[in-house]
Design a protein around this motif. Structure first.
Motif, PDB file in Angstrom:
ATOM      1  N   GLU A 161     -35.959  -5.742   2.517  1.00 47.67           N
ATOM      2  CA  GLU A 161     -35.575  -4.713   1.554  1.00 47.67           C
ATOM      3  C   GLU A 161     -36.822  -4.261   0.802  1.00 47.67           C
ATOM      4  OE1 GLU A 161     -34.299  -7.831   1.597  1.00 47.67           O
ATOM      5  OE2 GLU A 161     -32.162  -7.644   2.018  1.00 47.67           O
ATOM      6  N   HIS A 217     -30.771 -14.662   1.946  1.00 40.70           N
ATOM      7  CA  HIS A 217     -29.615 -13.854   2.357  1.00 40.70           C
ATOM      8  C   HIS A 217     -28.545 -14.762   2.978  1.00 40.70           C
ATOM      9  CE1 HIS A 217     -27.429 -10.568   4.371  1.00 40.70           C
ATOM     10  NE2 HIS A 217     -27.610 -11.197   5.515  1.00 40.70           N
ATOM     11  N   GLY A 233     -35.106  -2.567   5.342  1.00 41.39           N
ATOM     12  CA  GLY A 233     -33.711  -2.577   4.935  1.00 41.39           C
ATOM     13  C   GLY A 233     -32.911  -3.703   5.551  1.00 41.39           C
ATOM     14  N   SER A 234     -33.458  -4.356   6.581  1.00 44.51           N
ATOM     15  CA  SER A 234     -32.763  -5.525   7.138  1.00 44.51           C
ATOM     16  C   SER A 234     -32.925  -6.681   6.143  1.00 44.51           C
ATOM     17  CB  SER A 234     -33.331  -5.872   8.515  1.00 44.51           C
ATOM     18  OG  SER A 234     -34.697  -6.211   8.443  1.00 44.51           O
ATOM     19  N   ALA A 256     -33.300   2.407   4.065  1.00 47.38           N
ATOM     20  CA  ALA A 256     -33.133   1.466   5.175  1.00 47.38           C
ATOM     21  C   ALA A 256     -33.239   2.205   6.506  1.00 47.38           C
ATOM     22  CB  ALA A 256     -31.784   0.766   5.077  1.00 47.38           C
TER      23      ALA A 256
END
Length: 119
Positions: A91, A14, A86-87, A97
């Motif tokens: 996922e 990410h 969801g962070s 989330a």
């Protein structure tokens, strides 16, 4: 970044996707590192990172980190307690989330809300 779980690779990706360079290191000393940076027990997660002198604890989204680096607040760093679904890195297809907060850890130990997700 020091870590203890597999989801940390997703968080690293990410950050790398927006240009951060992430160096990962697995360590049995993670508790020592968290204590050194005064991360409260109730705010701990599976990994700890250091970014330009700030501590990043857990699955903190890149936009919160970028904002912190831009604004340079007088804090120790940012934290996302636990591993909310969801962070970034957590996922899960088909799962909604969970709402979660990014917390700022002040130099005096005060914890305040820095951002809330999902937005």
């Amino acid at each position: 970044m020091t870590r203890s779980a597999r989801c940390c690779g997703g968080w690293s990706k990410h950050l790398e996707d927006v240009g951060f360079i992430v160096l990962e290191e697995e360590t049995p000393r993670l508790a020592e590192i968290k204590a050194h940076y005064k991360i409260p027990l109730q705010a701990q997660s599976c990994h700890t990172a250091i970014v330009d002198g700030y501590v990043i604890e857990g699955h903190v989204p890149q936009d919160a980190i970028v904002r912190m680096l831009r604004d340079r607040p007088d804090i120790i760093g940012l934290m996302v307690p636990g591993m909310p679904i969801g962070s970034p890195g957590m996922e899960m297809p088909g799962r909604r989330a969970e709402p979660y907060r990014v917390l700022a850890l002040g130099r005096d130990g005060e914890v305040t809300v820095y951002a809330s997700y999902p937005k």
